[in-house]
Design a protein around this motif. Structure first.
Motif, PDB file in Angstrom:
ATOM      1  N   GLY A  66       4.040   5.917  -7.769  1.00  0.00           N
ATOM      2  CA  GLY A  66       2.926   5.363  -7.013  1.00  0.00           C
ATOM      3  C   GLY A  66       3.260   4.863  -5.628  1.00  0.00           C
ATOM      4  N   SER A  67       4.513   4.999  -5.189  1.00  0.00           N
ATOM      5  CA  SER A  67       4.875   4.498  -3.858  1.00  0.00           C
ATOM      6  C   SER A  67       4.394   5.418  -2.743  1.00  0.00           C
ATOM      7  N   ILE A  68       4.085   6.657  -3.099  1.00  0.00           N
ATOM      8  CA  ILE A  68       3.518   7.600  -2.138  1.00  0.00           C
ATOM      9  C   ILE A  68       2.304   8.267  -2.771  1.00  0.00           C
ATOM     10  N   LYS A  69       1.234   8.339  -1.993  1.00  0.00           N
ATOM     11  CA  LYS A  69       0.025   9.033  -2.419  1.00  0.00           C
ATOM     12  C   LYS A  69      -0.077  10.332  -1.639  1.00  0.00           C
ATOM     13  N   MET A  70      -0.157  11.429  -2.354  1.00  0.00           N
ATOM     14  CA  MET A  70      -0.216  12.743  -1.708  1.00  0.00           C
ATOM     15  C   MET A  70      -1.617  13.318  -1.841  1.00  0.00           C
ATOM     16  N   SER A  71      -2.265  13.547  -0.717  1.00  0.00           N
ATOM     17  CA  SER A  71      -3.564  14.214  -0.737  1.00  0.00           C
ATOM     18  C   SER A  71      -3.366  15.677  -0.357  1.00  0.00           C
ATOM     19  N   VAL A  72      -4.232  16.533  -0.848  1.00  0.00           N
ATOM     20  CA  VAL A  72      -4.105  17.972  -0.642  1.00  0.00           C
ATOM     21  C   VAL A  72      -5.328  18.499   0.082  1.00  0.00           C
ATOM     22  N   GLU A  73      -5.091  19.288   1.126  1.00  0.00           N
ATOM     23  CA  GLU A  73      -6.171  19.953   1.841  1.00  0.00           C
ATOM     24  C   GLU A  73      -5.920  21.456   1.848  1.00  0.00           C
ATOM     25  N   ASN A  74      -7.000  22.224   1.939  1.00  0.00           N
ATOM     26  CA  ASN A  74      -6.890  23.681   1.996  1.00  0.00           C
ATOM     27  C   ASN A  74      -7.230  24.193   3.392  1.00  0.00           C
ATOM     28  N   TYR A  75      -6.618  25.336   3.748  1.00  0.00           N
ATOM     29  CA  TYR A  75      -6.951  25.983   5.013  1.00  0.00           C
ATOM     30  C   TYR A  75      -6.781  27.478   4.851  1.00  0.00           C
ATOM     31  N   ILE A 113       4.325  18.439  -6.435  1.00  0.00           N
ATOM     32  CA  ILE A 113       3.756  17.125  -6.117  1.00  0.00           C
ATOM     33  C   ILE A 113       3.823  16.179  -7.304  1.00  0.00           C
ATOM     34  N   ASP A 114       3.287  16.614  -8.445  1.00  0.00           N
ATOM     35  CA  ASP A 114       3.229  15.732  -9.617  1.00  0.00           C
ATOM     36  C   ASP A 114       4.616  15.394 -10.168  1.00  0.00           C
ATOM     37  N   THR A 115       5.622  16.193  -9.842  1.00  0.00           N
ATOM     38  CA  THR A 115       6.971  15.956 -10.366  1.00  0.00           C
ATOM     39  C   THR A 115       7.850  15.152  -9.414  1.00  0.00           C
ATOM     40  N   TRP A 116       7.334  14.812  -8.252  1.00  0.00           N
ATOM     41  CA  TRP A 116       8.127  14.088  -7.255  1.00  0.00           C
ATOM     42  C   TRP A 116       8.137  12.604  -7.585  1.00  0.00           C
ATOM     43  N   TRP A 164      -1.740  15.999   9.467  1.00  0.00           N
ATOM     44  CA  TRP A 164      -1.100  16.763   8.406  1.00  0.00           C
ATOM     45  C   TRP A 164       0.392  16.464   8.398  1.00  0.00           C
ATOM     46  N   ASP A 165       0.990  16.427   7.202  1.00  0.00           N
ATOM     47  CA  ASP A 165       2.413  16.114   7.089  1.00  0.00           C
ATOM     48  C   ASP A 165       3.254  17.292   6.620  1.00  0.00           C
ATOM     49  N   ILE A 166       2.733  18.083   5.712  1.00  0.00           N
ATOM     50  CA  ILE A 166       3.434  19.274   5.217  1.00  0.00           C
ATOM     51  C   ILE A 166       2.435  20.417   5.191  1.00  0.00           C
ATOM     52  N   VAL A 167       2.836  21.573   5.741  1.00  0.00           N
ATOM     53  CA  VAL A 167       1.922  22.720   5.796  1.00  0.00           C
ATOM     54  C   VAL A 167       2.614  23.960   5.235  1.00  0.00           C
ATOM     55  N   ASP A 168       1.927  24.648   4.339  1.00  0.00           N
ATOM     56  CA  ASP A 168       2.388  25.930   3.811  1.00  0.00           C
ATOM     57  C   ASP A 168       2.054  27.001   4.846  1.00  0.00           C
ATOM     58  N   ILE A 169       3.067  27.736   5.307  1.00  0.00           N
ATOM     59  CA  ILE A 169       2.855  28.678   6.400  1.00  0.00           C
ATOM     60  C   ILE A 169       3.483  30.036   6.115  1.00  0.00           C
ATOM     61  N   LEU A 170       2.911  31.057   6.732  1.00  0.00           N
ATOM     62  CA  LEU A 170       3.453  32.401   6.656  1.00  0.00           C
ATOM     63  C   LEU A 170       4.647  32.525   7.609  1.00  0.00           C
ATOM     64  N   PRO A 171       5.516  33.516   7.379  1.00  0.00           N
ATOM     65  CA  PRO A 171       6.697  33.674   8.241  1.00  0.00           C
ATOM     66  C   PRO A 171       6.363  33.791   9.721  1.00  0.00           C
ATOM     67  N   GLU A 176       0.839  -1.187   0.000  1.00  0.00           N
ATOM     68  CA  GLU A 176       0.000   0.000   0.000  1.00  0.00           C
ATOM     69  C   GLU A 176       0.882   1.247   0.000  1.00  0.00           C
ATOM     70  N   PRO A 177       0.605   2.225  -0.857  1.00  0.00           N
ATOM     71  CA  PRO A 177       1.435   3.433  -0.887  1.00  0.00           C
ATOM     72  C   PRO A 177       1.318   4.223   0.408  1.00  0.00           C
ATOM     73  N   THR A 178       2.430   4.830   0.817  1.00  0.00           N
ATOM     74  CA  THR A 178       2.400   5.728   1.970  1.00  0.00           C
ATOM     75  C   THR A 178       1.533   6.921   1.634  1.00  0.00           C
ATOM     76  N   ALA A 179       0.698   7.352   2.558  1.00  0.00           N
ATOM     77  CA  ALA A 179      -0.215   8.471   2.324  1.00  0.00           C
ATOM     78  C   ALA A 179       0.266   9.711   3.074  1.00  0.00           C
ATOM     79  N   LEU A 180       0.562  10.777   2.338  1.00  0.00           N
ATOM     80  CA  LEU A 180       0.966  12.048   2.922  1.00  0.00           C
ATOM     81  C   LEU A 180      -0.112  13.087   2.654  1.00  0.00           C
TER      82      LEU A 180
END
Length: 383
Positions: free
Chosen positions: A63-72, A54-57, A90-97, A32-36
């Motif tokens: 297919g060894s990792i499945k990346m889902s995207v959430e918005n906030y 994401i698509d270029t990684w 959550w595994d990776i978060v886009d954040i302000l300084p 099963e692919p790892t889910a991030l």
């Protein structure tokens, strides 16, 4: 000599064979692919990250990792809730300084060792390839934040709404008599206070020193009174474009990438007021306790390469934070995916920087909470 196989022995043999088959199946079955989970701000911005990072990684492509995207809508509230509950999803978060600095100080984000990440083509180390970002020195603003993009709070308008003179300065944004109509303003104080001081006559390059001096914030709030009764507040990145396009507001503060994507991808009738823009940056971090920390770090290494940062700019007009990414774009214009030059729509050209404010993330990290309270009171009184 012959051996008689009894029913009992046969049962044992069958059981052993079944165990062997089960073991073979267990080790040979498709893994099963790892889910991030990647969390960002949505719209054209998240789409650019999807296509650029994401698509270029490699692990996503194979297919060894499945990346889902959430918005906030930003902030540390959800990150803090997950960390304190011991249930980090959550595994990776886009954040302000501001959130990167505070989140690291509060132990909400993982510390990143970026010492061996990709060097620039000229041999410059990864951290030294991140230019001054408002702190007065190169490198990351926090040991928990990996670099991503430059962007800006900029004012936009529909040129067709102004058949005569068109707004061109921050003073025009605050002048509701010369340029009648509502103004779109976000629901937090950062950038609005800097813009108010520019409109009040402060040179953009001197705004931070004035804002941070005694009486600086009071002067900014006093100037905001010029907009009283003429403000429509927004909290999501897509709203300013909708407000301007519908005519609900005559001008609006907006994330420049949202406007640039609308102009270049959709042919939207929009123009910019670059004077007085407030430059900022976005970083990426990993919530403390991520179950996929190792994989998340590998993703960040990929997302911060020169090539990945340039690739994102094919889909939105945010500048790569690493200069090597911008160099790729400059050598390969027209770079935007529609076949148009993208650099003229970027916020940090040499000419535009001369009339821009560069937000001070450290100062805002120290004063954001108190100014949010004052800002909330001003918004309530502005209704």
């Amino acid at each position: 000599m012959t051996t008689k196989i009894t029913n009992k022995n046969m049962g044992i043999i069958i059981a052993v064979i079944a165990i062997i088959i089960a073991i073979i199946y267990f080790y040979q079955r498709p893994k099963e692919p790892t889910a991030l989970t990647f969390v960002s701000w949505g719209g054209a911005y998240t789409m650019s990250q999807q296509k650029g990072y994401i698509d270029t990684w490699g692990p996503v492509k194979d297919g060894s990792i499945k990346m889902s995207v959430e918005n906030y809508n930003g902030g540390l509230g959800e990150v803090k809730a997950q960390v304190e509950a011991g249930n980090v999803t959550w595994d990776i978060v886009d954040i302000l300084p501001v959130d990167a600095i505070n989140g690291c100080d509060e132990g909400l984000l993982e510390v990143l060792d970026m010492s061996d990440w990709e060097k620039s083509p000229d041999g410059t180390s990864f951290l030294n390839s991140i230019p001054d970002n408002g702190t007065g020195k190169s490198g990351a603003i926090s040991e928990c934040a990996a670099p991503q993009i430059w962007w800006t709070y900029v004012v936009i308008f529909d040129p067709k709404a102004f058949p005569g003179d068109k707004p061109s300065t921050m003073k025009d944004f605050f002048d509701v008599n010369k340029f009648p109509g509502k103004r779109g303003v976000h629901t937090w104080p950062q950038a609005v206070l800097e813009m108010a001081l520019v409109a009040d006559g402060v040179e953009p390059t001197k705004v931070n020193s004035v804002l941070q001096s005694d009486g600086g914030t009071d002067r900014a709030f006093a100037k905001l009174e010029d907009l009283k009764g003429h403000v429509v507040h927004w909290s999501a990145g897509a709203q300013p474009l909708e407000l301007v396009s519908s005519g609900e507001v005559a001008m609006s503060i907006v994330y420049n990438g949202r406007a640039g994507a609308a102009i270049l991808s959709e042919g939207a009738s929009l123009d910019y007021v670059w004077e007085g823009q407030v430059l900022d940056a976005d970083w990426v971090g990993i919530p403390k306790g991520s179950k996929n920390k190792a994989e998340a770090i590998e993703f960040l290494k990929h997302a911060t390469t020169c090539a990945s940062q340039a690739e994102q700019a094919k889909y939105i007009t945010y500048m790569p934070m690493r200069q090597c990414g911008t160099d790729i774009i400059a050598k390969n214009e027209p770079w935007f995916h529609t076949g148009i030059d993208v650099l003229p729509h970027m916020p940090d050209t040499e000419e535009r920087l001369k009339k821009s404010v560069f937000t001070d993330p450290v100062w805002w990290a120290d004063h954001n909470a108190e100014l949010k309270e004052q800002w909330s009171a001003w918004m309530t009184g502005n209704k």
